[in-house]
Write an enzyme that holds these catalytic residues in place. Structure first.
Site, PDB file in Angstrom:
ATOM      1  N   GLU A  91      -4.260  -4.706  -2.708  1.00 38.70           N
ATOM      2  CA  GLU A  91      -3.639  -5.285  -1.512  1.00 38.70           C
ATOM      3  C   GLU A  91      -4.413  -4.815  -0.298  1.00 38.70           C
ATOM      4  O   GLU A  91      -4.669  -3.619  -0.143  1.00 38.70           O
ATOM      5  CB  GLU A  91      -2.172  -4.861  -1.413  1.00 38.70           C
ATOM      6  CG  GLU A  91      -1.424  -5.490  -0.234  1.00 38.70           C
ATOM      7  CD  GLU A  91       0.008  -4.971  -0.147  1.00 38.70           C
ATOM      8  OE1 GLU A  91       0.728  -5.008  -1.170  1.00 38.70           O
ATOM      9  OE2 GLU A  91       0.411  -4.525   0.958  1.00 38.70           O
TER      10      GLU A  91
ATOM     11  N   GLU B 100       2.870   1.279  -3.950  1.00 40.42           N
ATOM     12  CA  GLU B 100       2.770   2.313  -2.923  1.00 40.42           C
ATOM     13  C   GLU B 100       3.702   3.500  -3.168  1.00 40.42           C
ATOM     14  O   GLU B 100       4.390   3.985  -2.264  1.00 40.42           O
ATOM     15  CB  GLU B 100       2.980   1.696  -1.531  1.00 40.42           C
ATOM     16  CG  GLU B 100       1.869   0.703  -1.208  1.00 40.42           C
ATOM     17  CD  GLU B 100       1.987   0.035   0.151  1.00 40.42           C
ATOM     18  OE1 GLU B 100       3.011   0.235   0.833  1.00 40.42           O
ATOM     19  OE2 GLU B 100       1.065  -0.705   0.530  1.00 40.42           O
TER      20      GLU B 100
END
Length: 541
Positions: free
Chosen positions: A313, A195
């Protein structure tokens, strides 16, 4: 006998009273696949969050971290082995703060601690090689396929903002890889960062710098694995999708570097949202994310066709998921719809956050017993093959339909998701012989003339070699006592519970006469395996 099976199925599943019956048809195009999944599409994550990770006045992680999960728990091992194999991605928010206690690491090997000015409110943590040994022994014993997320911030510096500058220092990762190779541990893929794409989540790195670092990572893997029979994949960036950032990343890294583009999905919003159930059962809301799947695929196709897309994810609701929602039956409407939708857009793997930990674990954290989504994932894994087929349905948006080549048999398997709380659908399946036929007839009771008409019009099981009675296999999923937030899922009316010996239960199907329509009750889900459906595209799958 076929009618008896059908009536048994309908009467064996406790359902809310249906106010309306809709009889309709689905068209499956069996002559070509529109996309292909990877060999190990179903994936689950193990995260780094310590027990002090808390959100919304709750701390749902307990001893579920990569660093402290009980690897001697027999149920954990059995749950992974049931997939034979299951891909496990080790990573998460704290992975870019993980140090590896090997080689020339000059920092002390300390656990994560609360730190007000640290990323996500935590200090750096450390993976000892003793724990790395334990993890690899356990995952090897269970047959898991390992994807490991590397610390992509190591050696960088940052300003007062969340921007991190400078090249990645690969020395700690190099030492971990050298140790891994020397021990003979099999890592299928190394993922770079978590991220950090676009504006990032707590930290970010420019796409140009990220691309240059990936070139260095690829060179490192090529060097270290030069004498290995198989070379791990390079995957990145493990973040939320931003078209321009992803495009620049692919242009900078160039061909032959990045094997897989991973992106994250949390399309239900925060886990504290009181409207989570309404979002999960709202087809318009669920369909919004299809644009992201499409854009990821088009970005790869246009800027980096050497790579393939994965969902690296996805937990539905972020910040550990929704308590008493993400771990209950109703969440499977979101989860299975995501698996079906992402497949259409060429996704090769879909990693569920998490295998265990938070409120969205496939396994319950205190007991290690499967939550409903575990069984949804296992049914998909066993029934849905790699070949994705076009399935067209022009009726109610509350009936979601997905079709794949069957995994272990000939024919086709359908996934049907009925999000309506008041409509039962009776469905006949067309093999695109009479593509101009679309039926949706509302009746108060079964209409045998409907079945007769469809039997004459729809070529949905192909040409018969004999007049023998043909059957299909059905797996209907409903919540115990009709309660959508039940932690117990029923399969064809029977609760899915561990056996007396603590084993994963059999996922038993019912046989239904192939001539009869598929009947799917309100607020239920069904996998339907049709082994006699003649799909030319599935002959190689």
């Amino acid at each position: 006998m076929g009618l008896w099976f059908f009536l048994f199925l309908v009467n064996s599943v406790p359902l809310r009273l249906a106010h309306e019956l809709v009889e309709t048809g689905i068209t499956v195009k069996g002559d070509s696949v529109i996309a292909k999944n990877g060999d190990n599409f179903i994936c689950a994550t193990l995260d780094w969050w310590p027990e002090t990770k808390c959100n919304y006045d709750q701390c749902p992680w307990g001893q579920a971290s990569v660093l402290n999960l009980d690897l001697n728990n027999s149920l954990l091992a059995k749950a992974i082995k049931a997939f034979n194999p299951l891909r496990i991605r080790i990573g998460g928010s704290l992975q870019d703060q993980v140090l590896y206690d090997v080689g020339d690491l000059k920092s002390p090997c300390l656990p994560f601690e609360r730190k007000s000015d640290g990323l996500f409110g935590f200090s750096s943590g450390c993976l000892s090689m003793d724990r790395w040994d334990e993890l690899n022994e356990f995952l090897s014993r269970t047959g898991a396929i390992i994807t490991f997320g590397l610390n992509a911030l190591y050696g960088r510096h940052h300003s007062s903002t969340n921007v991190w500058y400078g090249p990645w220092d690969s020395s700690n990762a190099r030492d971990l890889m050298k140790y891994t190779i020397a021990k003979g541990y099999q890592v299928d893929s190394w993922e770079f960062g978590n991220e950090l794409s676009g504006p990032g989540v707590s930290a970010r790195v420019s796409a140009k710098q990220y691309g240059q670092d990936l070139i260095n990572l690829k060179a490192l893997i090529d060097q270290l694995y030069e004498n290995s029979s198989s070379r791990p994949l390079v995957i990145a960036p493990g973040g939320f999708f931003y078209p321009n950032w992803f495009t620049e990343l692919l242009h900078t890294s160039g061909p032959g570097v990045l094997n897989v583009i991973t992106h994250h999905i949390y399309n239900l919003g925060p886990g504290s949202d009181p409207n989570l159930v309404n979002k999960i059962l709202n087809p318009a809301h669920l369909s919004q994310i299809s644009q992201t799947f499409r854009d990821v695929w088009l970005t790869i196709k246009n800027s980096g066709p050497w790579a393939t897309p994965w969902v690296g994810e996805a937990g539905g609701a972020y910040n550990s998921g929704g308590r008493d929602v993400s771990d209950t039956f109703v969440n499977s409407f979101w989860y299975l719809d995501q698996l079906g939708m992402s497949s259409i857009y060429h996704t090769k793997a879909y990693c569920r956050q998490s295998l265990i930990g938070g409120n969205y674990g496939l396994l319950d954290r205190p007991t290690f017993e499967p939550n409903p989504d575990y069984y949804s994932a296992l049914l998909w894994h066993r029934l849905m093959g790699k070949g994705v087929l076009a399935a067209k349905f022009d009726g109610s948006p509350y009936l979601r339909t997905y079709a794949h080549c069957s995994k272990s048999t000939m024919g086709v398997t359908l996934l049907l998701i009925n999000m309506s709380n008041s409509t039962r659908f009776n469905i006949m399946v067309e093999n695109e012989v009479n593509d101009d036929i679309r039926l949706e007839v509302k009746t108060d009771k079964g209409d045998r003339s409907f079945v007769d008409r469809v039997k004459k019009s729809f070529s949905w099981i192909g040409k018969r070699a004999s007049d023998e009675q043909l059957h299909r296999q059905e797996y209907h999923l409903t919540p115990k006592d009709g309660y959508l937030k039940s932690r117990t899922m029923l399969l064809n009316g029977n609760p899915l519970e561990l056996t007396d010996y603590g084993d994963i239960p059999n996922l038993d199907r019912v046989l239904v006469d192939a001539e009869l329509p598929i009947s799917i009750a309100p607020l239920s889900i069904a996998f339907v395996n049709m082994p006699h459906f003649e799909a030319e595209a599935c002959s190689d799958h």
